[in-house]
Scaffold this active site. Structure first.
Site, mmCIF file in Angstrom:
data_model
loop_
_atom_site.group_PDB
_atom_site.id
_atom_site.type_symbol
_atom_site.label_atom_id
_atom_site.label_comp_id
_atom_site.label_asym_id
_atom_site.label_seq_id
_atom_site.Cartn_x
_atom_site.Cartn_y
_atom_site.Cartn_z
ATOM 1 N N CYS A 23 3.400 8.390 0.918
ATOM 2 C CA CYS A 23 3.982 7.358 2.167
ATOM 3 C C CYS A 23 4.204 6.218 1.467
ATOM 4 C CB CYS A 23 2.530 6.996 3.716
ATOM 5 S SG CYS A 23 2.688 6.650 4.982
ATOM 6 N N SER A 79 11.154 6.267 9.075
ATOM 7 C CA SER A 79 9.893 5.787 10.172
ATOM 8 C C SER A 79 10.715 4.821 10.671
ATOM 9 C CB SER A 79 8.880 5.636 10.328
ATOM 10 O OG SER A 79 8.518 5.488 11.036
ATOM 11 N N CYS A 104 -1.055 -2.786 14.737
ATOM 12 C CA CYS A 104 -0.745 -2.637 13.500
ATOM 13 C C CYS A 104 -1.240 -3.413 12.570
ATOM 14 C CB CYS A 104 0.884 -2.424 13.681
ATOM 15 S SG CYS A 104 1.580 -1.891 11.673
ATOM 16 N N GLY A 110 5.605 -1.750 6.579
ATOM 17 C CA GLY A 110 6.845 -2.725 6.304
ATOM 18 C C GLY A 110 8.231 -1.847 7.634
ATOM 19 N N GLU A 111 9.248 -2.609 7.622
ATOM 20 C CA GLU A 111 10.431 -2.006 8.365
ATOM 21 C C GLU A 111 10.942 -1.537 7.560
ATOM 22 O OE1 GLU A 111 10.783 -0.970 11.818
ATOM 23 O OE2 GLU A 111 13.087 -0.132 10.758
ATOM 24 N N HIS A 140 6.047 4.749 21.418
ATOM 25 C CA HIS A 140 4.881 3.982 21.904
ATOM 26 C C HIS A 140 4.541 3.540 23.501
ATOM 27 C CE1 HIS A 140 4.512 3.924 17.517
ATOM 28 N NE2 HIS A 140 4.974 3.448 17.042
ATOM 29 N N CYS A 157 4.047 -5.588 15.750
ATOM 30 C CA CYS A 157 3.801 -4.706 16.873
ATOM 31 C C CYS A 157 1.360 -4.742 16.983
ATOM 32 C CB CYS A 157 3.912 -2.765 16.430
ATOM 33 S SG CYS A 157 5.385 -2.714 16.226
ATOM 34 N N CYS A 174 5.416 -6.925 7.572
ATOM 35 C CA CYS A 174 6.259 -7.114 8.297
ATOM 36 C C CYS A 174 6.491 -7.475 9.587
ATOM 37 C CB CYS A 174 6.317 -6.073 9.299
ATOM 38 S SG CYS A 174 7.231 -4.806 10.130
ATOM 39 N N CYS A 195 -1.037 2.179 7.627
ATOM 40 C CA CYS A 195 -1.307 1.135 6.245
ATOM 41 C C CYS A 195 -1.081 -0.347 7.063
ATOM 42 C CB CYS A 195 0.541 1.441 5.589
ATOM 43 S SG CYS A 195 0.530 2.128 3.630
ATOM 44 N N GLU A 226 1.599 -1.111 0.012
ATOM 45 C CA GLU A 226 -0.103 -0.166 0.180
ATOM 46 C C GLU A 226 0.826 0.738 0.026
ATOM 47 O OE1 GLU A 226 -3.171 -2.217 2.903
ATOM 48 O OE2 GLU A 226 -3.118 -0.055 3.127
ATOM 49 N N SER A 249 9.700 4.633 16.013
ATOM 50 C CA SER A 249 7.745 4.881 16.399
ATOM 51 C C SER A 249 8.471 3.742 18.153
ATOM 52 C CB SER A 249 7.449 3.795 15.945
ATOM 53 O OG SER A 249 7.715 3.829 14.531
HETATM 54 N N1 SAH Z 1 8.046 0.456 10.776
HETATM 55 C C1 SAH Z 1 8.170 1.749 10.625
HETATM 56 C C2 SAH Z 1 7.011 2.273 9.648
HETATM 57 C C3 SAH Z 1 6.238 1.426 9.268
HETATM 58 S S1 SAH Z 1 5.095 2.108 10.455
HETATM 59 C C4 SAH Z 1 7.659 2.158 11.914
HETATM 60 O O1 SAH Z 1 7.407 1.462 12.921
HETATM 61 O O2 SAH Z 1 8.635 3.396 12.422
HETATM 62 C C5 SAH Z 1 4.790 3.533 10.467
HETATM 63 C C6 SAH Z 1 4.145 4.457 11.704
HETATM 64 O O3 SAH Z 1 2.422 4.154 11.745
HETATM 65 C C7 SAH Z 1 4.780 4.012 13.065
HETATM 66 O O4 SAH Z 1 4.999 4.872 13.742
HETATM 67 C C8 SAH Z 1 2.863 3.073 13.712
HETATM 68 O O5 SAH Z 1 3.582 2.972 14.707
HETATM 69 C C9 SAH Z 1 2.578 3.644 13.037
HETATM 70 N N2 SAH Z 1 1.044 2.354 13.035
HETATM 71 C C10 SAH Z 1 1.057 1.325 12.975
HETATM 72 N N3 SAH Z 1 -0.317 1.410 12.900
HETATM 73 C C11 SAH Z 1 -1.075 1.714 13.910
HETATM 74 C C12 SAH Z 1 -2.005 1.929 13.816
HETATM 75 N N4 SAH Z 1 -3.154 1.559 14.052
HETATM 76 N N5 SAH Z 1 -3.047 3.836 14.399
HETATM 77 C C13 SAH Z 1 -2.204 4.912 14.114
HETATM 78 N N6 SAH Z 1 -0.354 4.580 13.798
HETATM 79 C C14 SAH Z 1 -0.729 3.193 13.499
HETATM 80 FE FE1 SF4 Z 2 5.676 -3.591 11.444
HETATM 81 FE FE2 SF4 Z 2 5.882 -0.187 11.683
HETATM 82 FE FE3 SF4 Z 2 3.343 -1.765 11.778
HETATM 83 FE FE4 SF4 Z 2 5.765 -2.201 13.985
HETATM 84 S S1 SF4 Z 2 3.969 -0.380 13.598
HETATM 85 S S2 SF4 Z 2 3.979 -3.798 13.288
HETATM 86 S S3 SF4 Z 2 7.256 -2.012 12.664
HETATM 87 S S4 SF4 Z 2 4.694 -1.985 10.248
#
Ligand code: SAH
Ligand code: SF4
Length: 403
Positions: A135, A224, A149, A192-193, A249, A146, A142, A366, A116, A247
């Protein structure tokens, strides 16, 4: 380094990505540096100017197939087709939201993987110029997992190649050109990371910022990460001017182990130290992302721990209401709790912004579109996962320093 959790404590992916078909071995043209292309042409006895000619089609005109390389002779187009793909996106579906200010794309890759990208347009306001941010995804799925996510629910598919990332940007740049707008920012915040695919991600960022290719300012590119320390150090060593977003959290290790499982490998202190090294080397302020989850990571204890961790580091904190997309027992924090949390950080001298969620109606965090395509997970699996997360977060909240 912390120990890995016992297998029964790991939140396994809820749904699976579609089985990947075979991959096209030809690299995408937008991932090939211009000097490599020049060498490839030289080997075939072609004049040097052809490299720039082809590059102009790829970068300025966002060509999608060799038929569109209008200034290139047919025989050479056929040779190019044998060695490269002009685009790596097999098909794309667009879903608009926010009255068209947010557009989300689901791209199918040649092996059937779904990724996406999201376009977010911000109209000009006061002295701020209009912005159009894309984005992009760096991996299909990934591995970090998390639990809030949508991408984390899918598990890991595969790394994206350079052109698969750049082509997401080319796609939206061309779309914007069609409505007379310009691309201003790119963020690696999709699926993805990025720093678990650091080599190709840095090559894609280089293509996006190279004046001879996409030509965006390095400061307009954000990478990120959930805290991959070696990748952060690789980024520091290259000394680019990208914006680094971490990130976080949670500041408390027990809770971060649950919310960002990579914390078991790279501790929160190690991650912040790596971010400090990036800031010291590049003189760029690091942004910390903090997804606000009601009664989980938004307590006074958490804001105090975060203030303690980041005090005096010159960092910027971005509080993001959790997008309620994942199959978790959790909800976004209320505005009041978020503002109280922000006030504690500001009181400690930490610059803090509260982000408005974009495209919530289409699940803009995403991974949601791809997760929907993967089908609904079995209710029993969701129930088990919820139970596990409740137990894990309760344990994290009840640790001696977590009361
Ligand atoms: N993997 C990397 C980049 C992709 S995620 C990372 O984790 O930083 C990009 C951002 O979207 C991260 O800060 C992640 O924590 C946030 N994110 C993921 N799921 C989310 C959700 N349900 N609500 C709000 N932010 C979210
Ligand atoms: Fe992967 Fe980033 Fe989602 Fe965590 S928040 S599962 S690192 S994409």
């Amino acid at each position: 380094m912390r120990s890995e959790p016992a297998p029964e404590l790991r939140a396994l992916p809820l749904i699976s990505l579609p089985p990947a078909g075979s991959r096209d071995a030809r690299p995408g043209l937008s991932g090939v540096p211009i000097d490599h292309l020049a060498e490839w042409l030289d080997e075939r006895g072609e004049p040097g100017y052809r490299a720039r000619q082809i590059a102009d089609h790829v970068w300025s005109a966002a060509a999608q197939s060799s038929d569109q390389l209008s200034t290139v002779p047919n025989a050479l187009r056929a040779q190019l087709d044998e060695s490269f793909r002009v685009t790596t996106l097999a098909s794309t579906e667009i879903t608009p939201a926010d009255k068209g200010l947010t557009m989300k794309a689901l791209h199918r890759l040649d092996d059937g993987q779904l990724i996406e990208s999201v376009l977010m347009r911000y109209p000009a306001r006061g002295w701020r110029r209009a912005r159009a941010t894309v984005c992009i995804s760096s991996q299909a799925g990934c591995a970090v997992g998390c639990p809030f996510c949508a991408t984390g629910e899918l598990g890991f598919g595969r790394d994206l190649e350079v052109a698969e990332m750049v082509d997401q940007v080319r796609f939206w740049r061309q779309w914007l050109a069609g409505v007379g707008q310009r691309l201003t920012n790119v963020v690696f915040m999709g699926m993805g990371e990025p720093l678990l695919n650091a080599g190709p991600v840095l090559a894609a960022a280089a293509a996006i910022t190279d004046p001879g290719r996409l030509g965006l300012g390095a400061r307009h590119v954000t990478i990120s990460t959930s805290g991959v320390v070696p990748g952060m150090d690789q980024l520091t060593a290259e000394r680019p001017q990208y914006t680094l977003a971490v990130s976080l959290h949670a500041a408390r290790p027990e809770l971060r182990d649950v919310l960002v499982p990579l914390n078991r490998r790279y501790s929160v202190e190690a991650v912040v130290a790596a971010a400090d090294r990036y800031a010291a080397t590049t003189r760029r302020r690091v942004t910390y992302e903090y997804v606000m989850i009601d009664a989980i990571n938004d307590t006074p204890l958490d804001s105090a721990a975060l203030a303690e961790l980041l005090r005096g580091r010159g960092a910027h904190v971005n509080l993001i209401p959790m997008n309620p997309v994942a199959h978790t027992p959790w909800r976004p924090s209320t505005i009041e709790r978020t503002e109280t949390f922000a006030a504690t950080l500001r009181h400690a001298g930490i610059e803090t912004t509260v982000r408005r969620n974009r495209g919530i109606d289409i699940g803009a965090a995403c991974g949601q579109l791809a997760a929907d395509r993967a089908g609904a997970p079995a209710p029993a699996a969701i129930a088990r996962r919820r139970e596990l997360l409740v137990a894990q977060s309760a344990a994290a909240l009840a640790t001696p320093d977590g009361n």
